[in-house]
Every structure is written in C-alpha cells, then in structure tokens.
Design an enzyme around this catalytic site. Structure first.
Site, short mmCIF file in Angstrom:
data_model
loop_
_atom_site.label_atom_id
_atom_site.label_comp_id
_atom_site.label_asym_id
_atom_site.label_seq_id
_atom_site.Cartn_x
_atom_site.Cartn_y
_atom_site.Cartn_z
N GLU A 64 0.83 -1.20 0.00
CA GLU A 64 0.00 0.00 0.00
C GLU A 64 0.87 1.25 0.00
O GLU A 64 0.66 2.18 -0.79
CB GLU A 64 -0.91 0.01 1.22
CG GLU A 64 -1.69 1.30 1.40
CD GLU A 64 -2.13 1.53 2.84
OE1 GLU A 64 -1.47 2.31 3.56
OE2 GLU A 64 -3.14 0.92 3.24
N ASP A 125 -5.86 -3.86 -2.94
CA ASP A 125 -5.96 -2.41 -3.14
C ASP A 125 -4.63 -1.84 -3.62
O ASP A 125 -4.59 -1.01 -4.53
CB ASP A 125 -6.44 -1.71 -1.88
CG ASP A 125 -5.50 -1.86 -0.70
OD1 ASP A 125 -4.82 -2.90 -0.59
OD2 ASP A 125 -5.46 -0.95 0.15
#
Length: 392
Positions: A64, A125
C-alpha cells in the site's frame, strides 16, 4: 515555455466545477507549493525508494505504501522518485518481476532477525493502485514500457484476485483466491476506488471491471444503512446479500475513511456519484452538529465513539466539498496544521504515515493539484515547485 504548455494542458483537463484555490489560480508562470510532499518524502521514503511506516514494530514497508508513493510521485511530477519506488517494489516485494508476481503486502524487520518479506500474501488495493500508477505514468510521461507492465500486473489481478461470487457476479477479493473461501466471502469497500475501476474499464472494455464497479456501488449502498460504511463486510452466498464481516463486525474506522475520500473525488459526470454521496450521509450529519469526525462508528446503528485524528479530517475534505457542506469543510480544515495545508495555527507535530497519506490525498485534491477525469484518468496540475518555506 515547455512548463507553461504542460500547465495549460493540465488545466484544460480539470473537471467542470472544480475551482482552483487562489494560490493555484495565480499566473501559470507561478509555482505550486509542495512542502507537504517534500516533508512526507524526506521522512518516509528512503533514497532507494522504500516507503517506511515508522509507527510499527517492524519498521514496515507495505505494498500500500509503495503504491501511494508511486501515485504521489506522479502527481508531483517527481519521475526520479517514481522510478526508485517502482524499482524497490519490484525487487523486494515481487521477487524481481512485477509482471509475474503480485507484490507481497508486508516487508520489514523479521522476528528471527534480518529484513525481508514478512507476509508474502498480496493486498489487492495496493495492486490496483500500482497498476493505475503505471498506466497513468505511461500516458503522462510517455513511457510505453510502463503501460505494458501495468497491463501485465492487471492481468495477474484478474487471474488471482477476481472471483465470481454466486448471486452477485465478479468481484475483487482483498487477497488472492487461494486464501479465500465461502460461503461467506470477506470484502473491503475501501479497496475499490471507483476512479481506478473506471480507468481499467476504459483500458480493458471486455474485462471484469465494469461489473466490479457496479457491484462496488451496490456494496457501499447496501452496507451503509445509517450513512456510514464499514471497514469490512462480506457476501453471503446462501442469503445472496451483503452481511456483517464475520471477524470485524459492523465497525467503520481507519479503512472506511477512504471510502468517503474516494467518493468525494469522483468526477461530477461519474454516473454513480450521486448514489454514493446520497448513501454516505453519515459523516456530514455528525460533523455538522458540529463535532470532529468520529474514530469509530457502528454502521448498523449509527452510534459513534472517539475522536478521529487530523488525517480523518483531511480525508473528508473532498467529500464535504462534494456534499456542498462549506461550513463543515472550513471546520475540518481548522483541525489540520497549517504547514500541512490546513488552517490550524499550531505547527504540525510529526504525524503517522497513514495520516500523512490521507492528508496528501484530501488536501492535494482540494488545492487543485490533481483531479480524476470522468473515465478515471489522472489530471495533475503540473507546475514548478515553489521553494520550500519550512524551517524544520
């Protein structure tokens, strides 16, 4: 002259209705303040491109963090740092090949000693943000090889993280399919920014991305009965419905705050924008009382507790702008230290990695440094950086 042409081109891409702040509306020959990016990069990004979260025992780096580092290097036209962050990510999280291996989500100090991958599982993500950053860097900086790499990563995501859920259709899992199982499938609403899904839909019209985007909108609407979205939820095969997450329940907090951020930054012509903003009325209702954003919410009852950090206020700036809540917007800017783009008079103490990221997203968008087009394209406001005004 080249800088002026690039600035004019960037301005022409800004969505209708997005007004630049007074500082950004000055002469195109002027500069764009970047102290917040400089400060973040100086503290959290090593010269070799590793993005570090110092507030963890492992001094961890995550996929991330690397993905957001790539995005903001592109937003600020910082190509050298982009290349370094990409190289570190590929070497240390992908076994040397981003085209062949999804990034491991966690790297840092190991309990048995030494440094390296702690958890090899991917986080979807981050995989989306890396693929998006590569596609947009290829387009904006004219580097075709990065488009090839971005498409290869996107193909890995489709193969390893996209699944057809019975009664729903294709959806992005938070992790690889080989570590997931039904009949209750865990999902994370904050992992699915609609802007990114639209960009992938444009890039691969025959792929799963329109269906995933439609299911994402349904997920957010269905899991927000009190106007708040949860950190996690699940799809129950037997009920054919979204239900509370079996592990996290109905709490909304540090993950969910990004859902309001993504919704607030949607282009005005995004077809699902109105439905999302209408369903996510909870934060505005609380803030207009007035009070600070809550740290935790029970999304089933609407009960709130705790006071969210300044990063939560930063994440809500685009959302409040999109909701037309001008007084609440001003109040939240007053919680953000002035040297991080807000209006609070106190100097900023060192903020944690995640809060700084939320502020880079929210304040940067509000300042007009970047926007997202109708089809998800990044629209940066590239201009020369102003000299730093920091004294520390």
């Amino acid at each position: 002259m080249m800088q002026r042409r690039r600035a004019l081109a960037a301005l022409s891409l800004l969505p209708a209705g997005l007004a630049l702040p007074a500082m950004a509306q000055s002469s195109l020959g002027g500069c764009m303040p970047q102290d917040d990016w400089r400060s973040f990069a100086a503290r959290h990004i090593q010269p070799d491109g590793r993005v570090i979260d110092f507030d963890t025992p492992q001094q961890q780096s995550t996929s991330e963090g690397q993905s957001y580092g790539l995005f903001f290097a592109l937003v600020h036209d910082d190509r050298r740092r982009f290349e370094r962050v990409l190289a570190w990510t590929e070497t240390n999280l992908c076994g040397g090949s981003l085209a062949q291996h999804l990034p491991a989500w966690q790297w840092g100090r190991k309990t048995e000693g030494g440094w390296g991958v702690i958890d090899p599982n991917p986080a979807s993500d981050a995989d989306l943000w890396i693929a998006y950053a590569l596609l947009e860097a290829a387009r904006l900086w004219e580097v075709p090889a990065w488009r090839t790499l971005g498409l290869a990563l996107l193909a890995l995501v489709e193969r390893e993280e996209v699944i057809t859920l019975p009664g729903l259709g294709r959806m992005l899992l938070p992790w690889s399919r080989n570590v997931a199982s039904g009949p209750v499938w865990r999902l994370n609403p904050s992992y699915l920014p609609l802007q990114l899904l639209r960009r992938f839909q444009q890039e691969k019209p025959t792929g799963p991305w329109k269906e995933i985007a439609d299911n994402t909108v349904r997920m957010v609407v269905d899991t927000s009965p009190q106007g708040f979205t949860p950190d996690w939820c699940a799809w129950a095969t037997e009920q054919k419905a979204f239900v509370a997450d079996p592990d996290k329940g109905t709490v909304g907090s540090y993950d969910a705050i990004r859902v309001y951020l993504w919704a607030g930054m949607l282009h005005p012509q995004e077809p699902a924008r109105a439905a999302l903003l209408k369903s996510l009325y909870g934060p505005r209702r609380v803030i207009e009382r007035p009070q600070a954003p809550p740290e935790y919410v029970d999304t089933a009852t609407g009960a709130v507790r705790g006071t969210g950090p300044a990063g939560f206020s930063g994440a809500l700036l685009p959302y409040l702008k999109a909701q037309g809540a001008s007084a609440a917007l001003t109040a939240q800017q007053a919680r953000i230290p002035v040297d991080l783009g807000g209006t609070a008079a106190v100097p900023a103490a060192p903020l944690p990695y995640y809060e700084r990221m939320l502020l880079l997203f929210g304040q940067g968008w509000l300042d007009g440094r970047y926007a997202f087009g109708r089809n998800g394209q990044l629209q940066p406001q590239w201009r020369p950086a102003c000299p730093s005004t920091r004294t520390a």
